[in-house]
Design an enzyme around this catalytic site. Structure first.
Site, PDB file in Angstrom:
ATOM      1  N   GLY A 102      -4.499  -4.116  -4.389  1.00 62.83           N
ATOM      2  CA  GLY A 102      -5.465  -3.092  -4.783  1.00 62.83           C
ATOM      3  C   GLY A 102      -4.685  -1.850  -5.146  1.00 62.83           C
ATOM      4  CG  HIS A 103      -1.841  -1.619  -7.673  1.00 65.89           C
ATOM      5  ND1 HIS A 103      -1.012  -2.229  -8.575  1.00 65.89           N
ATOM      6  CD2 HIS A 103      -1.397  -1.998  -6.452  1.00 65.89           C
ATOM      7  CE1 HIS A 103      -0.108  -2.943  -7.922  1.00 65.89           C
ATOM      8  NE2 HIS A 103      -0.330  -2.815  -6.638  1.00 65.89           N
ATOM      9  CB  THR A 104      -6.144   3.492  -5.261  1.00 66.96           C
ATOM     10  OG1 THR A 104      -6.592   2.421  -4.449  1.00 66.96           O
ATOM     11  CG2 THR A 104      -7.238   4.527  -5.413  1.00 66.96           C
TER      12      THR A 104
ATOM     13  CG  ASP B  39      -1.755  -1.249   1.331  1.00 63.29           C
ATOM     14  OD1 ASP B  39      -2.285  -1.680   0.297  1.00 63.29           O
ATOM     15  OD2 ASP B  39      -1.842  -1.807   2.435  1.00 63.29           O
ATOM     16  CD  GLU B  40       4.828  -0.418  -0.202  1.00 66.86           C
ATOM     17  OE1 GLU B  40       4.027  -0.743  -1.108  1.00 66.86           O
ATOM     18  OE2 GLU B  40       5.497  -1.245   0.440  1.00 66.86           O
TER      19      GLU B  40
ATOM     20  CG  LEU C 272       6.697  15.008   1.938  1.00 64.18           C
ATOM     21  CD1 LEU C 272       7.601  14.278   2.940  1.00 64.18           C
ATOM     22  CD2 LEU C 272       7.552  15.884   1.014  1.00 64.18           C
TER      23      LEU C 272
ATOM     24  CD  GLN D  37       0.329  -8.952  -2.784  1.00 62.35           C
ATOM     25  OE1 GLN D  37       1.008  -9.670  -3.492  1.00 62.35           O
ATOM     26  NE2 GLN D  37      -0.893  -8.605  -3.123  1.00 62.35           N
TER      27      GLN D  37
ATOM     28  CB  THR E 236     -10.046  -6.060   2.848  1.00 63.45           C
ATOM     29  OG1 THR E 236      -8.971  -5.286   3.395  1.00 63.45           O
ATOM     30  CG2 THR E 236      -9.485  -7.269   2.131  1.00 63.45           C
TER      31      THR E 236
ATOM     32  CB  THR F 183       3.447  16.541  -3.236  1.00 66.21           C
ATOM     33  OG1 THR F 183       3.186  16.815  -4.629  1.00 66.21           O
ATOM     34  CG2 THR F 183       4.929  16.605  -2.977  1.00 66.21           C
TER      35      THR F 183
ATOM     36  N   PRO G  84      -9.053  -0.897   8.151  1.00 68.14           N
ATOM     37  CG  PRO G  84      -9.651  -0.405  10.354  1.00 68.14           C
ATOM     38  CD  PRO G  84      -9.999  -1.289   9.192  1.00 68.14           C
TER      39      PRO G  84
ATOM     40  CE  LYS H 152       3.004  -2.488  -4.674  1.00 67.81           C
ATOM     41  NZ  LYS H 152       2.702  -2.281  -3.250  1.00 67.81           N
ATOM     42  N   GLY H 153       0.552   1.913  -7.381  1.00 69.70           N
ATOM     43  CA  GLY H 153      -0.373   2.132  -8.498  1.00 69.70           C
ATOM     44  C   GLY H 153      -0.171   3.497  -9.121  1.00 69.70           C
TER      45      GLY H 153
HETATM   46  P1  IMP Z   1      -2.906 -12.833   1.569  1.00 67.28           P
HETATM   47  O1  IMP Z   1      -2.018 -12.284   0.514  1.00 67.28           O
HETATM   48  O2  IMP Z   1      -4.364 -12.545   1.341  1.00 67.28           O
HETATM   49  O3  IMP Z   1      -2.643 -14.285   1.862  1.00 67.28           O
HETATM   50  O4  IMP Z   1      -2.560 -12.063   2.939  1.00 67.28           O
HETATM   51  C1  IMP Z   1      -1.300 -12.233   3.604  1.00 67.28           C
HETATM   52  C2  IMP Z   1      -0.825 -10.912   4.212  1.00 67.28           C
HETATM   53  O5  IMP Z   1      -0.503  -9.986   3.174  1.00 67.28           O
HETATM   54  C3  IMP Z   1      -1.871 -10.200   5.082  1.00 67.28           C
HETATM   55  O6  IMP Z   1      -1.192  -9.502   6.116  1.00 67.28           O
HETATM   56  C4  IMP Z   1      -2.482  -9.197   4.123  1.00 67.28           C
HETATM   57  O7  IMP Z   1      -3.062  -8.105   4.807  1.00 67.28           O
HETATM   58  C5  IMP Z   1      -1.258  -8.786   3.335  1.00 67.28           C
HETATM   59  N1  IMP Z   1      -1.568  -8.274   1.989  1.00 67.28           N
HETATM   60  C6  IMP Z   1      -1.944  -8.975   0.901  1.00 67.28           C
HETATM   61  N2  IMP Z   1      -2.121  -8.166  -0.161  1.00 67.28           N
HETATM   62  C7  IMP Z   1      -1.831  -6.927   0.274  1.00 67.28           C
HETATM   63  C8  IMP Z   1      -1.790  -5.656  -0.376  1.00 67.28           C
HETATM   64  O8  IMP Z   1      -2.040  -5.501  -1.577  1.00 67.28           O
HETATM   65  N3  IMP Z   1      -1.441  -4.605   0.407  1.00 67.28           N
HETATM   66  C9  IMP Z   1      -1.111  -4.745   1.714  1.00 67.28           C
HETATM   67  N4  IMP Z   1      -1.132  -5.905   2.349  1.00 67.28           N
HETATM   68  C10 IMP Z   1      -1.476  -6.990   1.639  1.00 67.28           C
END
Ligand code: IMP
Length: 433
Positions: free
Chosen positions: A41-43, A14-15, A330, A222, A299, A412, A302, A17-18
């Site tokens: 999930g790439h927003t 969730d840095e 930033l 990820q 998902t 930014t 939070p 990347k998208g």
């Molecule tokens: P899984 O990939 O659904 O098996 O989840 C394994 C771990 O990776 C859990 O901690 C998830 O929250 C995390 N995770 C999976 N996909 C993402 C992502 O796109 N962003 C952040 N965390 C992720």
């Protein structure tokens, strides 16, 4: 010769990347995703319009760009078709531009159920997965009973045998379960029919494009700390999100990767369970979560929030050979009176500055912080580094010093335009050749 680059997460996902991939895409002929599934999930915001992509590389938002899904990705056909339809509603067609590896594994209808069951069985030790069936699909792949895209298009009798074998393995895992394999077989046959126009030898396509002098961007999902080998095991995803995944997940040689860009937030977040040394609680965590809109794109969960952890990013720099970092969000820190950087951990065995393998060490670790004054003025939308408030510039430079990697991009704001690309940086060089 154009430079092919890899863009991957340097923290726990969730840095942003998208946004970075989307912004760089006009300089590339193709974007290729190498691992993960629709857990990602790439927003991306384009002219104020929000797109959330889970499986298809965000490069699809750019006309003419080829998007490839490698063998290292696990595909839930329902999620794939839903995404294709969503894009179509937004006026974007994938035909002729989407290529899916014939070697990619399929997430079967019951993998999701196995994911939920496995989490329930772990109880207190649950991973906090996205419940998308990712882990069980990779388990079947490694267990050599997985169903691949090419199996859906090949001999039906062989496919029936494979599905029967897979379903009986599933039935052995669940007490008193007697799932019938035939409806599963019919479903996967239908998946194959629908996917057929997009199926390709992705490795061959990439080699042909690169031989033609076309530049490719390898897109990670990820992140490094969620990598099955290099992450905070067992609180990880089930694939290689770090650099090695590019070669295994796409069938390209290491020498094809000309540059590696790590994406890191100006602070730290993670979803799911597992240690997070710089985690904050209370009002400050809530403030970061609200101003950074830190809720999972897949998902809605939070996200846990904390200060920037330089031990983590330095570790990612080593594992991935980062040439540069894209520092995102930033502006989320804009109104804080003070910002902290974690440079090491105090543990029962003394202070350490290298990321430990043993989670018991990490769980008990107390961060060693450097404190810096905040900038208390807006950075949102700034597009030149020199225009950032002096304290914000000092913060970024300090991050570069403690991680040893140049922040070639500073983001930014969420829109493509709200970005700084530093003059003379590796990114500028990659984009100019
Ligand atoms: P899984 O990939 O659904 O098996 O989840 C394994 C771990 O990776 C859990 O901690 C998830 O929250 C995390 N995770 C999976 N996909 C993402 C992502 O796109 N962003 C952040 N965390 C992720």
């Amino acid at each position: 010769m154009k430079t092919n680059i890899a863009v991957l997460g340097a923290q726990w996902g969730d840095e942003g990347k998208g946004k970075i991939v989307d912004m760089l895409t006009p300089h590339f002929a193709a974007v290729a995703r190498y691992q993960g599934g629709h857990n990602a999930g790439h927003t991306v915001y384009v002219n104020g319009k929000k797109f959330v992509l889970h499986l298809i590389p965000s490069g699809i938002l750019h006309p003419g760009v080829t998007c490839l899904i490698g063998n290292g990705v696990v595909i839930d056909p329902h999620a794939l078709f839903a995404e294709v339809e969503e894009l179509a509603r937004g006026g974007i067609t994938v035909d002729g531009r989407l290529k899916i590896s014939e070697k990619a594994h399929i997430i079967l209808p019951y993998h999701r159920e196995l994911d939920v069951l496995s989490e329930a069985r772990r109880g207190e030790r649950k991973i906090g997965t996205t419940s998308r069936g990712i882990g069980p699909a990779y388990e079947d792949k490694i267990g050599r009973r997985g169903i691949r895209v090419c199996d859906l298009l090949g001999d039906r009798t062989a496919l029936a045998d494979e599905v029967r074998e897979n379903v009986s393995a599933r039935n052995r895992m669940i007490i008193d379960s007697t799932l019938d394999w035939k409806p599963v077989f019919e479903q996967v046959v239908a998946f194959g029919e629908r996917m057929k126009p997009w199926v390709a030898d992705v490795s061959l396509c990439l080699h042909a494009m690169m031989a033609d002098g076309k530049a490719v961007m390898f897109e990670g999902a990820q992140a490094t700390l969620l990598d099955i080998d290099h992450g905070t095991y067992p609180f990880v995803t089930s694939s290689n999100a770090s650099i090695g995944g590019v070669c295994t997940g796409l069938g390209v040689p290491a020498r094809a990767i000309g540059g590696v860009l790590g994406v890191a937030k100006a602070y730290t977040t993670r979803v799911g369970e597992g240690p997070l040394p710089t985690e904050l609680s209370g009002a400050l965590a809530d403030r970061l979560r609200e101003s950074g809109q830190e809720y999972g794109a897949s998902t809605g969960r939070p996200r846990r929030c904390g200060w920037y952890d330089a031990v983590v990013v330095r570790y990612s720099a080593r594992v991935n050979g980062l040439d540069a970092v894209a520092l995102t969000k930033l502006d989320v820190l804009d109104d804080l009176p003070e910002v902290l950087i974690c440079t090491g951990y105090k543990t029962s065995a003394g202070t350490i500055t290298e990321f430990p393998a043993d989670l018991r060490i990490l769980s008990g670790a107390e961060p060693v912080y450097e404190r810096m004054p905040g900038w208390s003025s807006p950075t949102k939308g700034v597009t030149e580094f020199d225009r950032l408030p002096a304290e914000a510039q000092r913060y970024v430079k300090r991050l570069e010093d403690v991680t040893g990697v140049d922040c070639a991009i500073v983001s930014t704001g969420s829109d493509r335009r709200e970005t700084i690309i530093k003059k003379g940086s590796a990114v500028e060089r990659w984009l100019s050749n």
